[in-house]
Design a protein around this motif. Structure first.
Motif, PDB file in Angstrom:
ATOM      1  N   MET A 101       0.819  -1.203   0.000  1.00 35.54           N
ATOM      2  CA  MET A 101       0.000   0.000   0.000  1.00 35.54           C
ATOM      3  C   MET A 101       0.857   1.258   0.000  1.00 35.54           C
ATOM      4  SD  MET A 101      -3.263   1.040   2.344  1.00 35.54           S
ATOM      5  CE  MET A 101      -4.062   2.619   2.016  1.00 35.54           C
ATOM      6  N   LYS A 102       1.984   1.214   0.710  1.00 32.15           N
ATOM      7  CA  LYS A 102       2.893   2.364   0.673  1.00 32.15           C
ATOM      8  C   LYS A 102       3.319   2.656  -0.758  1.00 32.15           C
ATOM      9  CE  LYS A 102       5.141   2.134   5.217  1.00 32.15           C
ATOM     10  NZ  LYS A 102       6.439   1.964   5.898  1.00 32.15           N
ATOM     11  N   HIS A 103       3.743   1.602  -1.460  1.00 32.64           N
ATOM     12  CA  HIS A 103       4.267   1.751  -2.817  1.00 32.64           C
ATOM     13  C   HIS A 103       3.182   2.159  -3.812  1.00 32.64           C
ATOM     14  CE1 HIS A 103       6.652   1.055  -6.396  1.00 32.64           C
ATOM     15  NE2 HIS A 103       5.746   0.203  -6.839  1.00 32.64           N
ATOM     16  N   GLU A 104       1.999   1.548  -3.701  1.00 33.52           N
ATOM     17  CA  GLU A 104       0.965   1.732  -4.718  1.00 33.52           C
ATOM     18  C   GLU A 104      -0.013   2.859  -4.396  1.00 33.52           C
ATOM     19  OE1 GLU A 104      -0.945  -2.019  -5.347  1.00 33.52           O
ATOM     20  OE2 GLU A 104       0.866  -2.974  -6.148  1.00 33.52           O
ATOM     21  N   VAL A 105      -0.075   3.279  -3.129  1.00 33.03           N
ATOM     22  CA  VAL A 105      -1.063   4.299  -2.752  1.00 33.03           C
ATOM     23  C   VAL A 105      -0.418   5.474  -1.997  1.00 33.03           C
ATOM     24  CG1 VAL A 105      -3.215   4.756  -1.487  1.00 33.03           C
ATOM     25  CG2 VAL A 105      -2.886   2.557  -2.637  1.00 33.03           C
ATOM     26  N   LEU A 106       0.202   5.197  -0.872  1.00 31.24           N
ATOM     27  CA  LEU A 106       0.681   6.272  -0.007  1.00 31.24           C
ATOM     28  C   LEU A 106       1.818   7.075  -0.614  1.00 31.24           C
ATOM     29  CD1 LEU A 106       0.578   4.460   3.460  1.00 31.24           C
ATOM     30  CD2 LEU A 106      -1.138   5.978   2.448  1.00 31.24           C
ATOM     31  N   ASP A 107       2.580   6.485  -1.533  1.00 32.40           N
ATOM     32  CA  ASP A 107       3.674   7.209  -2.184  1.00 32.40           C
ATOM     33  C   ASP A 107       3.221   8.036  -3.381  1.00 32.40           C
ATOM     34  OD1 ASP A 107       5.540   6.355  -0.393  1.00 32.40           O
ATOM     35  OD2 ASP A 107       6.455   4.846  -1.680  1.00 32.40           O
ATOM     36  N   LEU A 108       1.965   7.913  -3.778  1.00 30.31           N
ATOM     37  CA  LEU A 108       1.459   8.685  -4.913  1.00 30.31           C
ATOM     38  C   LEU A 108       1.362  10.171  -4.556  1.00 30.31           C
ATOM     39  CD1 LEU A 108      -1.454   6.380  -6.158  1.00 30.31           C
ATOM     40  CD2 LEU A 108       0.846   6.581  -7.116  1.00 30.31           C
ATOM     41  N   THR A 109       1.795  11.014  -5.469  1.00 33.60           N
ATOM     42  CA  THR A 109       1.778  12.459  -5.231  1.00 33.60           C
ATOM     43  C   THR A 109       0.390  12.947  -4.859  1.00 33.60           C
ATOM     44  OG1 THR A 109       3.574  12.735  -6.829  1.00 33.60           O
ATOM     45  CG2 THR A 109       2.313  14.702  -6.241  1.00 33.60           C
ATOM     46  N   GLU A 110      -0.621  12.471  -5.561  1.00 37.44           N
ATOM     47  CA  GLU A 110      -2.001  12.894  -5.312  1.00 37.44           C
ATOM     48  C   GLU A 110      -2.424  12.570  -3.885  1.00 37.44           C
ATOM     49  OE1 GLU A 110      -6.508  12.029  -7.079  1.00 37.44           O
ATOM     50  OE2 GLU A 110      -4.814  10.779  -7.681  1.00 37.44           O
ATOM     51  N   VAL A 111      -2.052  11.386  -3.396  1.00 36.04           N
ATOM     52  CA  VAL A 111      -2.422  10.962  -2.049  1.00 36.04           C
ATOM     53  C   VAL A 111      -1.641  11.754  -1.005  1.00 36.04           C
ATOM     54  CG1 VAL A 111      -2.423   9.024  -0.427  1.00 36.04           C
ATOM     55  CG2 VAL A 111      -3.093   8.658  -2.812  1.00 36.04           C
ATOM     56  N   GLN A 112      -0.344  11.945  -1.235  1.00 36.87           N
ATOM     57  CA  GLN A 112       0.469  12.711  -0.297  1.00 36.87           C
ATOM     58  C   GLN A 112      -0.048  14.137  -0.139  1.00 36.87           C
ATOM     59  OE1 GLN A 112       4.549  12.446  -1.567  1.00 36.87           O
ATOM     60  NE2 GLN A 112       4.531  10.215  -1.538  1.00 36.87           N
ATOM     61  N   GLU A 113      -0.473  14.725  -1.258  1.00 34.03           N
ATOM     62  CA  GLU A 113      -0.982  16.092  -1.194  1.00 34.03           C
ATOM     63  C   GLU A 113      -2.323  16.154  -0.465  1.00 34.03           C
ATOM     64  OE1 GLU A 113      -1.001  17.443  -5.206  1.00 34.03           O
ATOM     65  OE2 GLU A 113       1.115  18.032  -5.137  1.00 34.03           O
ATOM     66  N   ALA A 114      -3.156  15.144  -0.675  1.00 34.77           N
ATOM     67  CA  ALA A 114      -4.447  15.103   0.025  1.00 34.77           C
ATOM     68  C   ALA A 114      -4.233  14.957   1.532  1.00 34.77           C
ATOM     69  CB  ALA A 114      -5.295  13.951  -0.512  1.00 34.77           C
ATOM     70  N   ILE A 115      -3.253  14.135   1.909  1.00 37.56           N
ATOM     71  CA  ILE A 115      -2.937  13.975   3.333  1.00 37.56           C
ATOM     72  C   ILE A 115      -2.400  15.285   3.906  1.00 37.56           C
ATOM     73  CG2 ILE A 115      -1.371  12.852   4.969  1.00 37.56           C
ATOM     74  CD1 ILE A 115      -1.495  10.348   3.166  1.00 37.56           C
ATOM     75  N   ALA A 116      -1.416  15.868   3.216  1.00 38.79           N
ATOM     76  CA  ALA A 116      -0.761  17.078   3.718  1.00 38.79           C
ATOM     77  C   ALA A 116      -1.729  18.247   3.851  1.00 38.79           C
ATOM     78  CB  ALA A 116       0.394  17.460   2.796  1.00 38.79           C
ATOM     79  N   GLU A 117      -2.751  18.261   3.012  1.00 34.23           N
ATOM     80  CA  GLU A 117      -3.717  19.363   3.022  1.00 34.23           C
ATOM     81  C   GLU A 117      -4.530  19.401   4.310  1.00 34.23           C
ATOM     82  OE1 GLU A 117      -5.728  22.584   0.984  1.00 34.23           O
ATOM     83  OE2 GLU A 117      -4.007  21.396   0.326  1.00 34.23           O
ATOM     84  N   ASP A 118      -4.916  18.237   4.826  1.00 40.40           N
ATOM     85  CA  ASP A 118      -5.900  18.216   5.917  1.00 40.40           C
ATOM     86  C   ASP A 118      -5.506  17.390   7.147  1.00 40.40           C
ATOM     87  OD1 ASP A 118      -8.022  19.698   4.472  1.00 40.40           O
ATOM     88  OD2 ASP A 118      -8.025  17.956   3.157  1.00 40.40           O
ATOM     89  N   TYR A 119      -4.365  16.680   7.087  1.00 48.94           N
ATOM     90  CA  TYR A 119      -4.057  15.743   8.163  1.00 48.94           C
ATOM     91  C   TYR A 119      -2.609  15.817   8.645  1.00 48.94           C
ATOM     92  CZ  TYR A 119      -8.429  13.305   6.944  1.00 48.94           C
ATOM     93  OH  TYR A 119      -9.747  12.986   6.703  1.00 48.94           O
ATOM     94  N   ILE A 120      -2.415  15.424   9.906  1.00 50.91           N
ATOM     95  CA  ILE A 120      -1.106  15.059  10.432  1.00 50.91           C
ATOM     96  C   ILE A 120      -1.045  13.536  10.334  1.00 50.91           C
ATOM     97  CG2 ILE A 120       0.431  15.070  12.426  1.00 50.91           C
ATOM     98  CD1 ILE A 120      -0.157  17.868  11.380  1.00 50.91           C
ATOM     99  N   PHE A 121      -0.078  13.011   9.616  1.00 55.13           N
ATOM    100  CA  PHE A 121      -0.005  11.569   9.346  1.00 55.13           C
ATOM    101  C   PHE A 121       1.100  10.954  10.196  1.00 55.13           C
ATOM    102  CE2 PHE A 121       1.110   7.705   7.138  1.00 55.13           C
ATOM    103  CZ  PHE A 121      -0.071   7.252   6.567  1.00 55.13           C
ATOM    104  N   ILE A 122       0.717  10.002  11.062  1.00 55.84           N
ATOM    105  CA  ILE A 122       1.666   9.365  11.978  1.00 55.84           C
ATOM    106  C   ILE A 122       1.787   7.881  11.640  1.00 55.84           C
ATOM    107  CG2 ILE A 122       2.261   8.941  14.389  1.00 55.84           C
ATOM    108  CD1 ILE A 122       2.029  11.904  13.735  1.00 55.84           C
ATOM    109  N   GLU A 123       2.992   7.446  11.305  1.00 57.33           N
ATOM    110  CA  GLU A 123       3.237   6.030  11.024  1.00 57.33           C
ATOM    111  C   GLU A 123       3.819   5.362  12.274  1.00 57.33           C
ATOM    112  OE1 GLU A 123       6.307   3.379   8.301  1.00 57.33           O
ATOM    113  OE2 GLU A 123       5.446   5.203   7.426  1.00 57.33           O
TER     114      GLU A 123
END
Length: 266
Positions: free
Chosen positions: A191-213
């Motif tokens: 999922m990291k490789h196919e979803v979370l690393d996508l620019t579109e997803v990273q920007e959506a996260i950065a816009e509205d969330y603090i993401f903690i792994e």
């Protein structure tokens, strides 16, 4: 055998050092010859809203931005060259740029078919071999350069500090995502490789969330989430800015569904 391997490694190293140096020249060239037409960076979240929800009435783009070009050439459905063969890919991008710019045929564009209909017809232009090489190297290095200047919105939790996380969330007015993962989790890596690393997803996260792994094999989940955790990785917990749990999403998700999760919890 050792000598040949050493020569090979030095060749690869020299190639990437050269690529990094020429990226800067390519960036200067792009800014001098292309940036006046191709606008500056616009987030993929806003681009998606513009083209797919507002029929281009939000931004009224008639030509792709520089990040749209870089994405189309390097990552889009009509990307140029083999991502696993960097040396050959530069040559193929060079050839594509020279060919397309000399004859801007809409049927030969790398841009997505859904957005091309909004673009005005481009005037032909000639570029030299050296200019094609520099522009190819600019597009090759665009994403890495942007990630260096604007790192991925992921914080890896090494110790529990709920107060610090909440303080940041309140200051930035963002909700919190806790990503429960583990080094041995195949679907987490996928999922990291196919979803979370996508620019579109990273920007959506950065816009509205603090993401903690959080690697649950080594660190306890923050905000008392261990009580809600069923042991499945990956699991995503969505919390308010003050750390109150909103929703729990166990399992891996594809791009569309994960973007939906981000949107439905705002």
């Amino acid at each position: 055998m050792i000598i040949r391997r050493t020569i090979f490694l030095f060749t690869i190293l020299a190639f990437f050092v050269s690529l990094k140096a020429d990226f800067k020249e390519g960036k200067v060239l792009f800014e001098e010859k292309c940036a006046s037409c191709h606008g500056e960076y616009i987030s993929f979240k806003k681009l998606k809203e513009n083209f797919f929800e507002r029929n281009n009435n939000l931004l009224n783009l008639t030509i792709p931005t520089q990040n749209m070009l870089a994405w189309a050439i390097m990552e889009g459905s009509k990307k140029v060259g083999d991502p696993n063969d960097s040396e050959m890919r530069i040559v193929e991008i060079e050839e594509y740029l020279k060919s397309y710019l000399a004859n801007p045929d809409i049927n030969n564009t790398v841009c997505d078919n859904h957005v091309v209909k909004y673009y005005k017809e481009k005037e032909p232009m000639e570029i030299s071999e050296d200019e094609a090489t520099l522009l190819a190297e600019y597009f090759m290095g665009y994403k890495a350069d942007r990630l260096k200047r604007f790192p991925k919105p992921v914080k890896v939790l090494k110790d529990n500090n709920d107060g610090k996380i909440i303080k940041e969330a309140l200051e930035k007015n963002k909700q919190i995502i806790v990503f429960a993962t583990a080094q041995s989790c195949y679907f987490c890596k996928k999922m990291k490789h196919e979803v979370l690393d996508l620019t579109e997803v990273q920007e959506a996260i950065a816009e509205d969330y603090i993401f903690i792994e959080v690697d649950v094999d080594y660190v306890a989940l923050p905000f008392g989430l261990n009580k809600r955790f069923k042991g499945m990785t990956p699991t995503f917990f969505i919390l308010t800015t003050s750390g109150q749990l909103i929703n729990t999403y166990p399992g891996a998700w594809d791009r569309k569904d994960f973007l939906g999760i981000l949107k439905e919890n705002l």
